[in-house]
Design a protein around this motif. Sequence first.
Motif, short mmCIF file in Angstrom:
data_model
loop_
_atom_site.label_atom_id
_atom_site.label_comp_id
_atom_site.label_asym_id
_atom_site.label_seq_id
_atom_site.Cartn_x
_atom_site.Cartn_y
_atom_site.Cartn_z
N GLU A 372 37.60 42.31 28.99
CA GLU A 372 38.80 42.95 28.45
C GLU A 372 39.83 41.87 28.09
N PRO A 373 40.66 42.12 27.10
CA PRO A 373 41.68 41.12 26.73
C PRO A 373 42.61 40.78 27.89
N THR A 374 42.83 41.76 28.77
CA THR A 374 43.77 41.53 29.88
C THR A 374 43.09 40.96 31.13
N SER A 375 41.75 40.88 31.12
CA SER A 375 41.05 40.41 32.33
C SER A 375 41.11 38.89 32.41
N SER A 376 41.27 38.39 33.61
CA SER A 376 41.33 36.95 33.84
C SER A 376 39.96 36.42 34.23
N ARG A 377 39.83 35.11 34.22
CA ARG A 377 38.58 34.50 34.65
C ARG A 377 38.28 34.84 36.11
N VAL A 378 39.33 34.88 36.92
CA VAL A 378 39.14 35.19 38.34
C VAL A 378 38.60 36.60 38.52
N SER A 379 39.17 37.57 37.80
CA SER A 379 38.69 38.95 37.94
C SER A 379 37.27 39.10 37.45
N ARG A 380 36.90 38.38 36.36
CA ARG A 380 35.52 38.45 35.86
C ARG A 380 34.55 37.84 36.87
N GLU A 381 34.96 36.73 37.50
CA GLU A 381 34.10 36.11 38.51
C GLU A 381 33.90 37.05 39.70
N ARG A 382 34.97 37.74 40.09
CA ARG A 382 34.86 38.67 41.22
C ARG A 382 33.94 39.83 40.88
N SER A 383 34.03 40.34 39.65
CA SER A 383 33.13 41.43 39.25
C SER A 383 31.68 40.98 39.28
N HIS A 384 31.45 39.76 38.83
CA HIS A 384 30.10 39.18 38.85
C HIS A 384 29.61 39.05 40.29
N GLN A 385 30.48 38.52 41.16
CA GLN A 385 30.09 38.31 42.55
C GLN A 385 29.82 39.64 43.25
N LEU A 386 30.61 40.65 42.95
CA LEU A 386 30.39 41.97 43.56
C LEU A 386 28.98 42.47 43.26
N ARG A 387 28.55 42.34 42.02
CA ARG A 387 27.22 42.83 41.66
C ARG A 387 26.12 42.05 42.39
N LEU A 388 26.32 40.75 42.55
CA LEU A 388 25.34 39.96 43.29
C LEU A 388 25.30 40.36 44.76
N VAL A 389 26.48 40.64 45.34
CA VAL A 389 26.55 41.07 46.74
C VAL A 389 25.81 42.39 46.93
N VAL A 390 26.03 43.34 46.03
CA VAL A 390 25.36 44.64 46.14
C VAL A 390 23.86 44.49 45.95
N LEU A 391 23.43 43.68 45.00
CA LEU A 391 22.00 43.48 44.77
C LEU A 391 21.33 42.83 45.98
N GLU A 392 22.05 41.96 46.67
CA GLU A 392 21.48 41.37 47.89
C GLU A 392 21.15 42.46 48.90
N GLY A 393 22.07 43.43 49.05
CA GLY A 393 21.82 44.52 49.99
C GLY A 393 20.67 45.40 49.56
N MET A 394 20.47 45.55 48.26
CA MET A 394 19.38 46.40 47.76
C MET A 394 18.02 45.75 47.90
N ALA A 395 17.96 44.41 47.94
CA ALA A 395 16.70 43.68 48.12
C ALA A 395 15.66 44.09 47.07
#
Length: 711
Positions: A372-395
């Motif tokens: 999004e135009p208003t999204s920062s690099r930090v927020s995009r990194e956090r969204s990416h990390q969240l998905r990796l964290v959830v996928l780890e739990g799903m195995a």
Amino acid sequence: MALLASTLIAFVCAGGTGSGPIESVVRQDRELERALSSMVDSRSAERSRGERWIAAHARSADFPALAEAAENGGAEVAVRLARALGSDERHLGLALLFADERKGSLARIGEDAVRDMLAHWSEGLGGDFRIDAIQDATFRQALERTRDTWPGERYRLALGGSVRDAVDRLVRLSGLTVPVVVDPMLREVRGPIRRPLVLEGTWDQILAQIANQSGASLVGPLAKDSSDEDVPVFVCLRPPSMLLANVRATLVDWCLLSAEEGPIAERAARALGEVGWPAALAWLEERWVERGDGRALEGLLVSAARGRVVPALQRADAVQSLLATADRAFAVGDVESLRLARAIARALRALGPVAIDGVRLDTLLVELPADEPTSSRVSRERSHQLRLVVLEGMASSRSEVLDFTARAITSAEHSAAIRLQAMRTRATVSTPAPESVRLAAPQGVLDRLGTVAGAREVARLLLAGNVDLPPRWRDPARTPEVSVFGRSVVFDFLIGTGEVEAARDHLLDLCELDRGLAASDDAVLARRELGRVLQDWGIRGQRERVVAFLEWVGEGLTRGPEQRALHGIAVRAGAAVPNRERRDVSLLLELSSGESDVVEGREDLLGALSANPSEAVASPARELLIQRLEQVITVPGHPSRIERTVEGFDRAISDLLASGADIAAAELITHVRTSLRRVPDSPTTARVYSPAWPRSRHGPLDLDRLERPID
């Protein structure tokens, strides 16, 4: 409360369980009218038929008609209504509307219905809270039966930030089977964040420490289990002034509070999620699905993170909605938004890779949100990390997931936090991954460590996820900037991949054995760290491999200091096997020379020798350790010497237990406890008489390291 009741009525009438077509509403009203008429019929069979219909079909929107029937129908109608509502947890919303009424007859219907629901959940539940876990012997004994027997699993937990968050980490990450709940009326106390208080002990000991820090009392209802013993249904941290509250009344209060406004409502919904009462979870689920109630979602997220996931959260559209909510929260970036996003991540980790409607959630998660135009690099990194964290739990082992992790690991554009989490996810989803990937910018990942546990984890992740290091990392001369912990990771990694010569180069550099043993703090730390590396191998059944490796490394060492340092590492690693007896006996002679300064500070080494597989080494080592204990006990004013000597026994006993030598371990335990009776005021005496002694060989499990933070 009357105002609250009207609010609840408006809520359920507006939403109910779904309005549907007008015809179905009219049909429901007519059938309800017939059922209520049957309830006052002169024939018993008709009255029972009406009760069964209400039990199966009543909705929260039917409350006005049911309340009127209860007021006009007499005692039998009230009893039948309470029994019908209490037979199904889906009727909790209706029962709460009755329970909140000021008129005694209507309130009794709701209370009796809730009582029946609680009985369905846990037979025998419904009495008062037990008073204070520390003073009430019955409750404390029941708590102790819920955890492992001696020596008991020990944990470490940092009490930084919210006490509620600390309790949640303790429950989730230690795998407790007993729900622990923070009463919504308990005043929030925040621990020091910059230098958090570190708690250590068994789970109930840590819980008692948290209660002490927050000024709470530990209370909880007891019920009979299959063996007719009292067990806690849940444990609650409550204000001391609220010890005698009835369980049923307390849970009803929490439900009613959760429908109000403000922070108290969120805390009440959270408490319902923590306690795990199925009826309350179903009611919160209805509120979230029908009304989008954020307070209800708070409770559902807490419950899901602890393993109780309601069906609504397992639908693909719900997961997409929660991911979008988390992404928006990351974009806002304030404290409360980040707290919500992290709660969503913990809840989604508990899901499987496939939704209940058949959609593959793991495939959905590898799609990053559009920038999004208003999204920062930090927020995009956090969204990416969240998905990796959830996928780890799903195995999940889907190729899409492996490709998703590989792209993150091999890109230096991503933060070190992203690459490290991608390694965790990759190691979980497939062991080993089918194709090797190379870690980009390893130094950034290693710089995040700084602890022994962190070094152990990264080495394991490299091997388990089939992640390679760049070629220059094989040569210590080309990586002079690597820290002691980073060097340890590389050493363990190279051993795991079979690159023994490169590993030996890192070993020599790590311990500085080829430079006459520099006495720097880093060199001392490195030698201790290497001992832990090799000790871990020995614990994993690779003892002979450790011995062979050390023998090979030692072939090129000719200087006395180098040989002694290597031998000390071998002993601490548990690698002192019979073919080293001559050296071990020489060390024993040195330690038994009668000079106290020779033994001083080497008690752990003596403990390692006491568990040697060869009795020719172990027996004299145990005798020497016992003599040392007698010596320090008779010298007043040196409690630290007593503690260090007992730590030597800690090592000996834990090693003996690990090798199956239970009798020898029990003899040492008895001797230590008997000897320390002569110094009853020593803190060490209290420790050795606690159920948690001797300490685990691995030390306390650091729960904070098991958490998956989103930076």
